[in-house]
Design an enzyme around this catalytic site. Structure first.
Site, PDB file in Angstrom:
ATOM      1  N   HIS A  31       0.813  -1.184   0.014  1.00  0.00           N
ATOM      2  CA  HIS A  31       0.253  -0.010   0.030  1.00  0.00           C
ATOM      3  C   HIS A  31       1.033   1.349   0.089  1.00  0.00           C
ATOM      4  CE1 HIS A  31      -3.215  -2.738   0.400  1.00  0.00           C
ATOM      5  NE2 HIS A  31      -2.873  -2.980   1.944  1.00  0.00           N
ATOM      6  N   THR A  32       0.389   2.413  -0.137  1.00  0.00           N
ATOM      7  CA  THR A  32       0.883   3.650  -0.112  1.00  0.00           C
ATOM      8  C   THR A  32       1.562   3.877   0.878  1.00  0.00           C
ATOM      9  OG1 THR A  32      -0.788   4.560  -1.705  1.00  0.00           O
ATOM     10  CG2 THR A  32       0.603   5.978  -0.553  1.00  0.00           C
ATOM     11  N   GLN A  33       2.949   3.893   1.046  1.00  0.00           N
ATOM     12  CA  GLN A  33       3.933   4.209   2.187  1.00  0.00           C
ATOM     13  C   GLN A  33       4.079   5.923   2.570  1.00  0.00           C
ATOM     14  OE1 GLN A  33       5.059   1.663   3.950  1.00  0.00           O
ATOM     15  NE2 GLN A  33       3.807   0.692   2.629  1.00  0.00           N
ATOM     16  N   GLN A  34       3.939   6.749   1.749  1.00  0.00           N
ATOM     17  CA  GLN A  34       3.680   8.186   1.933  1.00  0.00           C
ATOM     18  C   GLN A  34       3.042   8.986   0.947  1.00  0.00           C
ATOM     19  OE1 GLN A  34       7.905   9.045   2.017  1.00  0.00           O
ATOM     20  NE2 GLN A  34       8.227   9.113  -0.168  1.00  0.00           N
ATOM     21  N   TRP A  60      -4.147   9.267   3.088  1.00  0.00           N
ATOM     22  CA  TRP A  60      -3.165  10.239   3.619  1.00  0.00           C
ATOM     23  C   TRP A  60      -3.605  11.725   3.351  1.00  0.00           C
ATOM     24  CZ3 TRP A  60       1.351   8.620   5.762  1.00  0.00           C
ATOM     25  CH2 TRP A  60       1.651   7.175   5.534  1.00  0.00           C
TER      26      TRP A  60
END
Length: 260
Positions: free
Chosen positions: A32-35, A139
């Protein structure tokens, strides 16, 4: 010639050999998106006696690069609420599609009712918490502004952890450090916000956007601003800070080649 869409842009097999996509296969874990990558900065909002004012600039930055200068980060919902998005732009677009689907469902509901700002904030906070619990967070930090079920001004925040809180004035990103002190001067508590006129609130929000433009390197002088009252939503998406210029810098002693 092969007209099938899956063959578009591929070399011809009869000339270059069969297309080998084996390198695309992966047996690793799902990721998944880390940042966040492309991000929007501050959203600021302030209650006043008749409603809520919310504003956000139109910049989306690719890291430190001011890449996209026409990204609208305020989204209206059912003529009762406005959602302001800070953080990842792709997750903002996902939430926008989610809200569009929800808005359509509510519009065709047989009950004749729609979600007010309080309901909408509760719904979005559960979405954030569910995604966080799946270790695949959105995010973003959002502000939901509008009117509650009793037609009173409502303003609350939710973030990627599902954390929620409400206040007479709220801001995301650098605005939490730079704009909040300015907003709290005019509305330190709910009682003061209930006495605040629309003109006073507009002046405070615009002053906050001005300070953010000068002090936040990820901000822009083009911004969107919405005023939510019982009469509806007045949304302006291409406002510009007036008389804002860095021309004063050449009058500062020590700037550039100036020596006196």
């Amino acid at each position: 010639m092969n007209h099938l869409p899956q063959a578009w842009g591929r070399p011809r097999d009869d000339i270059y050999g069969a297309y080998d996509s084996s390198y695309l296969q992966s047996h690793g874990p799902n990721q998944h998106t880390q940042q966040p990558i492309v991000t929007g900065t501050s959203v600021v909002a302030l209650k006043f006696k008749d409603g809520v004012i919310i504003a956000a600039d139109n910049l989306a930055s690719y890291g430190s690069l001011a890449r996209f200068t026409d990204v609208k980060r305020l989204r209206t919902f059912a003529d009762t609420s406005v959602v302001g998005f800070g953080g990842d732009v792709s997750d903002m677009q996902y939430l926008d599609r989610l809200l569009t689907s929800l808005d359509t469902e509510e519009a065709y509901s047989s009950s004749g009712h729609t979600l007010n700002a309080h309901n909408l904030h509760t719904y979005l906070s559960k979405v954030f918490y569910k995604r966080r619990s799946d270790f695949n967070p959105l995010w973003n930090q959002i502000l939901v502004a509008g009117l509650d079920g009793e037609s009173k001004p409502f303003l609350a925040s939710a973030d990627l952890l599902g954390t929620t809180f409400s206040s007479p004035s709220l801001a995301t990103g650098f605005g939490a450090h730079l704009a909040q002190p300015l907003l709290r001067k005019v509305a330190p508590d709910e009682e003061a916000a209930a006495k605040l006129s629309k003109e006073q609130a507009l002046e405070a929000v615009k002053e906050s956007m001005k300070v953010l433009f000068y002090r936040d390197a990820r901000s822009l002088d083009n911004y969107s601003i919405a005023v939510i009252t019982k009469d509806g939503i007045d949304l302006k998406e291409n406002e510009k800070l007036e008389k804002q210029s860095w021309a004063f810098a050449d009058q500062i002693r020590g700037y550039g080649t100036q020596i006196n």
